[in-house]
Design an enzyme around this catalytic site. Structure first.
Site, PDB file in Angstrom:
ATOM      1  N   CYS A  31       0.837  -1.219   0.000  1.00 14.09           N
ATOM      2  CA  CYS A  31       0.000   0.000   0.000  1.00 14.09           C
ATOM      3  C   CYS A  31       0.866   1.262   0.000  1.00 14.09           C
ATOM      4  O   CYS A  31       1.566   1.545   0.974  1.00 14.09           O
ATOM      5  CB  CYS A  31      -0.920  -0.031   1.220  1.00 14.09           C
ATOM      6  SG  CYS A  31      -1.787   1.515   1.545  1.00 14.09           S
ATOM      7  N   CYS A  34       0.027   3.925   2.673  1.00  8.94           N
ATOM      8  CA  CYS A  34       0.433   3.450   4.000  1.00  8.94           C
ATOM      9  C   CYS A  34       1.868   3.859   4.305  1.00  8.94           C
ATOM     10  O   CYS A  34       2.218   4.153   5.460  1.00  8.94           O
ATOM     11  CB  CYS A  34       0.306   1.925   4.099  1.00  8.94           C
ATOM     12  SG  CYS A  34      -1.381   1.305   3.900  1.00  8.94           S
TER      13      CYS A  34
END
Length: 296
Positions: A31, A34
């Site tokens: 991600c 993230c």
């Protein structure tokens, strides 16, 4: 920052949040956003000097925990106090917005002046005076999601379903990203389904007696109980589904159970010393029951 798994979740998150607010960061190695928010959160954990605890959960490796919190996309961050979620957000927010989020929930730093006691008396729940005050709050600031949730919540608890639908309409587009709005919609859908159903509780009871795994009948029974404001009875019925099939019908039983908890949980009282008010005993008990079933 601590990596949390199912094995240490109870200690590092639930038990720890009884003493200090815990911010759970659901992430995954692939991600991109993230990787942006992760370092910011670690920086803020240091800057806030113990006012909150940061933990990270790999949503790919810990899918059971991600499902238990209703995580739909990552990054998702959820703040827990006193063993239960109190707020959260999705996406990689900039540092300024992260600080605003934290400052809204965390006790003041030792060198900050503490807020004075809450002097305004609480209005009786469901009273005309309370509903009028909540309606005024929404009228003054239509974009205030907290005020709108409180107003729709109060209308539903007062049995005013049609008024609740009208008050909820402006935030329909937020259902997918704000869990508590999703909860309100699920409760309204349950009430509407119960009103439209041709089957009363006796007929549903007969179907369940004939087949304990008739989950459609059990779910319809829970919806009828919700329409009657029999909240704990409805959650008991939903637990019967969860104990037999946790993922039935796209997780409908768990999501509806959480919706009831969100609806019946009273607002947290404001306190002067930053301490966490006691949990509502019914809500706390049924949160523990849900955790024990979902995480078993």
């Amino acid at each position: 920052m601590i990596d949390v798994t199912l094995e240490n979740f109870e200690t590092e998150v639930i038990a720890a949040s009884m003493e200090t607010p815990v911010l759970v960061d659901f992430w995954a190695p692939w991600c991109g956003p993230c990787k942006v928010i992760g370092p910011l959160l670690e920086k803020l954990e240091t800057a806030y000097e113990g006012r909150f605890k940061l933990v990270k959960i790999d949503s790919d490796q810990e899918q059971q925990l991600a499902a238990a919190f209703g995580v739909r996309s990552i990054p998702t961050c959820i703040l827990l106090k006193g063993g239960q979620p109190v707020d959260g957000f999705m996406g990689a927010l900039p540092e300024g917005q992260l600080r605003q989020f934290l400052d809204k929930h965390l006790p003041p730093a030792a060198d900050e002046p503490e807020a004075g006691p809450e002097l305004e008396p609480e209005l009786p729940a469901g009273s005309d005076a309370q509903l009028e005050k909540l309606q005024q709050s929404v009228a003054v600031d239509p974009a205030n999601d907290e005020a709108r949730f409180g107003y729709v919540q109060a209308l539903l608890l007062a049995g005013r379903l049609e008024d609740a639908k009208l008050a909820f309409a402006p935030v329909l587009d937020k259902v997918a990203v704000v869990r508590r709005f999703d909860s309100l919609q699920r409760v309204m859908e349950a009430m509407h389904a119960a009103e439209a159903s041709e089957h009363g509780l006796p007929a549903l009871d007969a179907r369940i007696e004939a087949n304990r795994r008739d989950f459609d009948a059990r779910f319809a029974r829970a919806q009828s109980l919700i329409a009657q404001h029999r909240w704990t009875d409805a959650m008991d019925e939903l637990l019967e589904i969860l104990m037999r099939d946790k993922a039935w019908n796209d997780d409908a039983a768990r999501k509806t159970y959480i919706a009831i908890l969100d609806l019946i949980e009273p607002p947290k009282a404001k306190v002067a010393d930053g301490q966490i008010p006691p949990d509502d005993p019914t809500v706390a008990t049924y949160r523990r029951r849900l955790s024990s079933v979902v995480l078993s």
